[in-house]
Write a protein that holds these residues in place. Structure first.
Motif, mmCIF file in Angstrom:
data_model
loop_
_atom_site.group_PDB
_atom_site.id
_atom_site.type_symbol
_atom_site.label_atom_id
_atom_site.label_comp_id
_atom_site.label_asym_id
_atom_site.label_seq_id
_atom_site.Cartn_x
_atom_site.Cartn_y
_atom_site.Cartn_z
ATOM 1 N N LYS A 111 48.681 41.487 33.184
ATOM 2 C CA LYS A 111 48.038 40.392 32.438
ATOM 3 C C LYS A 111 46.580 40.708 32.096
ATOM 4 C CE LYS A 111 48.869 37.521 35.800
ATOM 5 N NZ LYS A 111 49.765 38.352 36.606
ATOM 6 N N THR A 112 45.802 40.977 33.156
ATOM 7 C CA THR A 112 44.366 41.125 32.950
ATOM 8 C C THR A 112 44.061 42.310 32.021
ATOM 9 O OG1 THR A 112 44.084 40.186 35.142
ATOM 10 C CG2 THR A 112 42.168 41.261 34.171
ATOM 11 N N THR A 113 44.731 43.412 32.284
ATOM 12 C CA THR A 113 44.530 44.594 31.437
ATOM 13 C C THR A 113 44.880 44.284 29.981
ATOM 14 O OG1 THR A 113 45.293 45.884 33.331
ATOM 15 C CG2 THR A 113 45.064 47.051 31.251
ATOM 16 N N HIS A 137 42.892 33.050 43.551
ATOM 17 C CA HIS A 137 43.623 33.368 44.779
ATOM 18 C C HIS A 137 43.252 34.761 45.249
ATOM 19 C CE1 HIS A 137 46.191 29.856 44.313
ATOM 20 N NE2 HIS A 137 46.267 30.155 43.033
ATOM 21 N N ARG A 138 43.198 35.670 44.299
ATOM 22 C CA ARG A 138 42.847 37.053 44.638
ATOM 23 C C ARG A 138 41.350 37.211 44.369
ATOM 24 N NH1 ARG A 138 43.035 42.002 42.146
ATOM 25 N NH2 ARG A 138 43.714 41.122 40.164
ATOM 26 N N PRO A 139 40.566 37.436 45.424
ATOM 27 C CA PRO A 139 39.110 37.428 45.279
ATOM 28 C C PRO A 139 38.581 38.379 44.206
ATOM 29 C CG PRO A 139 39.739 37.548 47.595
ATOM 30 C CD PRO A 139 40.991 37.670 46.807
ATOM 31 N N GLN A 143 36.264 39.256 39.097
ATOM 32 C CA GLN A 143 35.372 40.398 38.856
ATOM 33 C C GLN A 143 35.998 41.414 37.921
ATOM 34 O OE1 GLN A 143 34.840 40.031 43.018
ATOM 35 N NE2 GLN A 143 33.398 41.773 42.947
ATOM 36 N N GLN A 144 37.292 41.637 38.113
ATOM 37 C CA GLN A 144 38.013 42.609 37.276
ATOM 38 C C GLN A 144 37.893 42.188 35.813
ATOM 39 O OE1 GLN A 144 42.236 42.568 37.908
ATOM 40 N NE2 GLN A 144 42.629 44.260 36.500
ATOM 41 N N LEU A 145 38.094 40.885 35.561
ATOM 42 C CA LEU A 145 38.020 40.386 34.190
ATOM 43 C C LEU A 145 36.590 40.508 33.658
ATOM 44 C CD1 LEU A 145 39.924 39.065 32.079
ATOM 45 C CD2 LEU A 145 38.978 36.862 32.773
ATOM 46 N N PHE A 183 43.056 32.835 28.352
ATOM 47 C CA PHE A 183 43.055 32.402 29.748
ATOM 48 C C PHE A 183 43.892 33.341 30.621
ATOM 49 C CE2 PHE A 183 42.187 28.766 27.067
ATOM 50 C CZ PHE A 183 41.175 28.084 27.736
ATOM 51 N N ASP A 184 43.272 33.831 31.692
ATOM 52 C CA ASP A 184 43.926 34.792 32.592
ATOM 53 C C ASP A 184 44.376 34.086 33.864
ATOM 54 O OD1 ASP A 184 44.809 37.096 33.798
ATOM 55 O OD2 ASP A 184 42.806 37.833 34.324
ATOM 56 N N THR A 185 45.642 33.728 33.935
ATOM 57 C CA THR A 185 46.134 32.986 35.105
ATOM 58 C C THR A 185 46.481 33.927 36.262
ATOM 59 O OG1 THR A 185 48.458 33.064 34.433
ATOM 60 C CG2 THR A 185 47.150 31.236 33.588
HETATM 61 MG MG LIG Z 1 45.101 39.880 36.857
#
Ligand SMILES: [Mg+2]
Ligand SMILES: Nc1nc2c(ncn2[C@@H]2O[C@H](COP(=O)(O)OP(=O)(O)OP(=O)(O)O)[C@@H](O)[C@H]2O)c(=O)[nH]1
Length: 441
Positions: A111-113, A137-139, A143-145, A183-185
């Motif tokens: 998703k994020t990529t 949920h995932r800390p 940041q990745q986004l 939106f990145d869920t």
């Molecule tokens: Mg992601």
């Protein structure tokens, strides 16, 4: 990416083009191989059965369309049916009209990529995308986004409250000047009740005009169930199949997505941000079959067909071994099979096993040598060839006696088939002659 599927299908198609005859048996053989290959790429069995039945019906039960030989018709039908198995091409640029795009999908589905890739794609086309992190949920997720946004020069909103619902509210207030918000869920291991509730609520708040499901290609046929589940829950409008590189199951995943009725809009073909392609089943099938372009291929198949005079002779039952020789030559005229393989983009790169190719070519060469070793009488009256003569010819041509017999068998088969056609009825004969002597093999 499609090594197995592409290699095998490419080989199959090549055999179909270069095979000495295409008849019912050959078509059945091709269908069996096609079935095996699609199974290997994890296409759902029901879809395969339907595809095979459709091809069989079109090729063997319906009339071959005027102007096409059976060989061309079979090729084209396989191609068309594969394209339709893999879904429709999405309308060009429809994504450019979207204002709110919500991405959904399980853990690590890409998703994020893919959001970053899509943002890059939109930006290149004059849009001003903004991204919103909804995974708290995932800390490391926000940041990745954020990092990807910085890399692209695209604004990213991360809620300080670490709450997805707050993030939606804040972002819609903040990004009023941006023409598209993505939106990145959050992902999960499975579409459990928790995730379902969260996605549903987010969907109600966002009111997206595009909900994209990211599905990794290596899921193969399971992709269908996942797409159905997400669709029931949030109503997906499109699918992006990610990680098309490095799996032999891509065909299965694409077919599965198409079968749900969801349109595959893009495919992800690598980790880098420019590795996003608009989905085009035609191009995909061409690549899968290792065929650069269908038309060139059909032209090649046509060149290998018979000349009209020869066809006429055959219809009248006057097809001699000399004529058979000529026919083999005309197959040879389209160049060495090796060369043909190399000419087709993709096929050359697929590192085809050369033995199948070489075998075909060798067989035709053998036939030619054998015919050249015959006396003039034998060529016009092949029935003279008793076992003593077969022995002599084999010796003269430097081949096995079985080769001579096989050549004679091939010849007889073709002759029989054409005589049957010729005898069939006058109209049919006329029709075949009108087709420019293109015989159905
Ligand atoms: Mg992601
Ligand atoms: N080879 C390849 N890798 C990809 C592709 N798309 C994504 N990836 C990789 O897959 C991994 C997961 O991608 P993410 O974009 O973080 O997936 P996600 O769905 O956002 O994951 P979660 O947020 O944890 O649910 C990363 O290592 C990506 O680099 C692709 O098209 N090809």
């Amino acid at each position: 990416m499609l090594d197995n599927l592409g290699k095998n299908l490419g080989e199959l198609i090549r055999n179909l083009i270069t095979g000495t005859s295409v008849d019912k048996e050959a078509v059945e053989g091709v269908l069996q191989d096609l079935r095996k290959i699609l199974l290997q790429s994890d296409v759902d069995i029901d879809l395969i059965d339907k595809l095979v039945a459709d091809i069989r019906k079109k090729c063997l039960q319906e009339k071959t369309p005027a102007g096409l030989t059976l060989r061309e018709h079979v090729l084209k039908t396989i191609y068309d049916e594969l394209v339709s198995l893999l879904g429709e091409k999405p309308a060009e640029g429809d994504i450019l009209t979207r204002k709110r795009i919500m991405f959904v999908g399980l853990f690590g589905s890409g998703k994020t990529t893919t959001i970053a890739k899509l943002a890059r794609y939109l930006k290149k086309r004059g849009k001003t995308p903004a991204l919103v992190a909804l995974d708290y949920h995932r800390p490391a997720a926000p940041q990745q986004l954020q990092q990807l946004g910085e890399q692209l020069g695209v604004p990213v909103h991360v809620s300080e409250q670490k709450d997805p619902y707050a993030a939606v509210r804040e972002a819609t207030e903040k990004f009023t000047k941006n023409d598209v918000i993505i939106f990145d869920t959050a992902g999960r291991n499975a579409l459990d009740a928790d995730l379902a509730a969260e996605l549903k609520k987010l969907g109600d708040m966002i009111k997206p005009d595009e909900v994209i499901l990211a599905i990794p290609a290596d899921l193969g046929k399971i992709a269908r169930r996942q797409a159905d589940e997400f669709n029931k829950l949030v109503g997906i409008t499109g699918v992006i199949v990610t990680k098309m590189d490095g799996t032999a199951k891509a065909g299965g995943a694409l077919a599965a997505a198409a079968a749900t009725g969801a349109k595959v809009k893009f495919i992800g073909t690598g980790e880098k941000l420019d590795e996003l392609d608009q989905y085009d089943p035609t191009r995909f099938v061409s690549r899968m079959l290792g065929l650069g372009d269908m038309q060139t291929l059909l032209d090649k198949a046509k060149e290998a067909e018979l000349r009209p005079e020869l066809a006429e002779k055959m219809l009248e039952g006057k097809f001699t071994l000399d004529d058979f020789f000529e026919q083999i030559e005309s197959v040879g005229k389209i160049g060495s099979l090796d060369k043909i393989a190399g000419m087709l983009p993709g096929l050359g790169a697929l590192k085809l096993p050369q033995d199948a190719l070489a075998k075909q070519e060798q067989q035709l060469k053998k036939y030619k040598t054998i015919i050249q070793s015959l006396t003039k009488e034998e060529r016009t009256t092949p029935s003279l060839l008793n076992s003593v003569r077969v022995k002599r010819v084999a010796k003269g041509a430097g081949v096995a006696e079985s080769d001579v017999r096989e050549m004679l068998k091939q010849y007889e088969q073709i002759k029989k088939l054409t005589r049957m056609l010729g005898r069939g009825n006058k109209d049919m004969m006329k029709m075949i002659k009108q087709l420019g002597g293109k015989m159905p093999f």
